[in-house]
Write an enzyme that holds these catalytic residues in place. Structure first.
Site, PDB file in Angstrom:
ATOM      1  CG  HIS A  85      -1.918  -1.073   1.275  1.00 12.95           C
ATOM      2  ND1 HIS A  85      -1.974  -1.985   2.302  1.00 12.95           N
ATOM      3  CD2 HIS A  85      -2.908  -1.413   0.414  1.00 12.95           C
ATOM      4  CE1 HIS A  85      -2.965  -2.841   2.080  1.00 12.95           C
ATOM      5  NE2 HIS A  85      -3.551  -2.518   0.944  1.00 12.95           N
TER       6      HIS A  85
ATOM      7  CD  GLN B  17     -13.718  -6.458  -1.221  1.00 12.27           C
ATOM      8  OE1 GLN B  17     -14.017  -5.312  -1.546  1.00 12.27           O
ATOM      9  NE2 GLN B  17     -12.478  -6.931  -1.315  1.00 12.27           N
TER      10      GLN B  17
ATOM     11  N   GLY C  99      -2.827  -2.489  -7.269  1.00 13.77           N
ATOM     12  CA  GLY C  99      -1.638  -3.331  -7.341  1.00 13.77           C
ATOM     13  C   GLY C  99      -1.845  -4.533  -8.243  1.00 13.77           C
ATOM     14  CD  GLN C 100       1.672  -7.629 -12.333  1.00 15.28           C
ATOM     15  OE1 GLN C 100       2.400  -6.737 -12.758  1.00 15.28           O
ATOM     16  NE2 GLN C 100       2.014  -8.909 -12.363  1.00 15.28           N
TER      17      GLN C 100
ATOM     18  CD  GLN D 186      -9.221  -5.353  -6.388  1.00 12.51           C
ATOM     19  OE1 GLN D 186      -9.868  -5.900  -5.507  1.00 12.51           O
ATOM     20  NE2 GLN D 186      -8.179  -4.587  -6.125  1.00 12.51           N
TER      21      GLN D 186
ATOM     22  CB  SER E 107      -0.927 -10.426   1.190  1.00 14.80           C
ATOM     23  OG  SER E 107      -2.284 -10.710   1.515  1.00 14.80           O
TER      24      SER E 107
END
Length: 279
Positions: free
Chosen positions: A37, A61, A147-148, A153, A185
């Site tokens: 982030h 979600q 982010g990749q 997403q 993560s």
């Protein structure tokens, strides 16, 4: 740093900033901020005059209530970290603010969201596209950064912005990894030392897949088999999916031609991790 919890206050502030000619760069998050982030925040600083960060643990979600319950939450720490990384505005609404009791309107992407995480997490991307659409309407950014690591997403959001003709530039940043190679993560916090060590198999498998592809292997099935073999060698690992898909359409490819996305979702113990590689 301003902390805003009210939707209408955020909208008014964004409108005022836009009228003053400020470029708004937006980083949406679920919270539990980490180095990945922070890298998006730093990139946003280079792209815009004002950096806006959202912290909202979006309930719609999460198809599994326990997954939502166990997701790491650290608002006080997140706000402190946001200030340390020179965020201008943090938008952190409550669930009640975002979703009224009779909320019934959703944004659904019907093609790119079918497979990969869309198949193993039913309803997940409906929740993602809906909350991102709401956040875009509230924050009114010129630029939004993703982010990749969450490649599917990011591709879905790019399609949503294109299809709905929103005047927002979507930037996708490369995966940021810890020194041992594990992709950052928020879920990594759940890993025990032994689980974390075995989680390194994700990056190891992707690295071997890259070597195979660069060495001339075009058969997707053979590369997938190699990845699964590496993962299954770890006693605590369980494969959710390993797929090789077109990097734009996300359609499965039997033979590697052009740019492809190698995507995997793996359970290490009870923690589900995703990772990917574009070749």
């Amino acid at each position: 740093m301003k902390v805003i919890r009210d939707i209408h206050q955020m909208q008014r502030l964004s409108e005022d900033l836009r009228k003053k000619g400020k470029t708004l760069a937006f980083v949406p998050t679920l919270g539990a901020l980490h180095e990945g982030h922070f890298s998006l925040i730093h990139r946003a600083r280079k792209k815009g005059d004002m950096v806006i960060l959202s912290i909202f643990l979006n309930p719609i979600q999460f198809s599994d209530p326990m997954d939502l319950k166990n997701y790491p939450k650290s608002m006080r720490r997140d706000l402190h970290q946001a200030q340390n990384h020179h965020v201008d505005i943090v938008f952190c609404p409550s669930e009640k603010q975002m979703y009224s009791k009779d909320f019934s309107t959703y944004i659904v992407e019907e093609n790119l969201s079918k497979d990969l995480c869309g198949q193993s997490r039913p309803g997940h991307f409906r929740g993602v596209t809906t909350v991102v659409a709401k956040l875009f309407n509230i924050v009114k950014p010129h630029i939004a950064l993703f982010g990749q690591k969450d490649a599917q997403q990011a591709i879905i959001i790019q399609r949503m912005v294109r299809d709905l003709s929103w005047d927002i530039e979507i930037k996708v940043a490369s995966i940021l990894r810890d020194r041992d190679g594990l992709a950052y993560s928020s879920r990594n916090i759940h890993l025990s030392p032994e689980e974390r060590e075995q989680a390194l198999a994700l990056n190891e498998a992707l690295f071997l897949a890259k070597i195979m592809a660069k060495g001339g292997e075009k058969n997707s099935s053979k590369i997938i088999q190699k990845i699964k073999k590496v993962i299954r060698a770890k006693p605590l690992a369980k494969v959710d999916y390993v797929e090789i898909v077109d990097a734009q359409t996300l359609e499965k490819v039997k033979t590697i031609e052009g740019k492809v996305l190698i995507a995997l979702a793996i359970y290490i113990g009870k923690t589900r991790l995703i990772d990917n590689l574009i070749i």
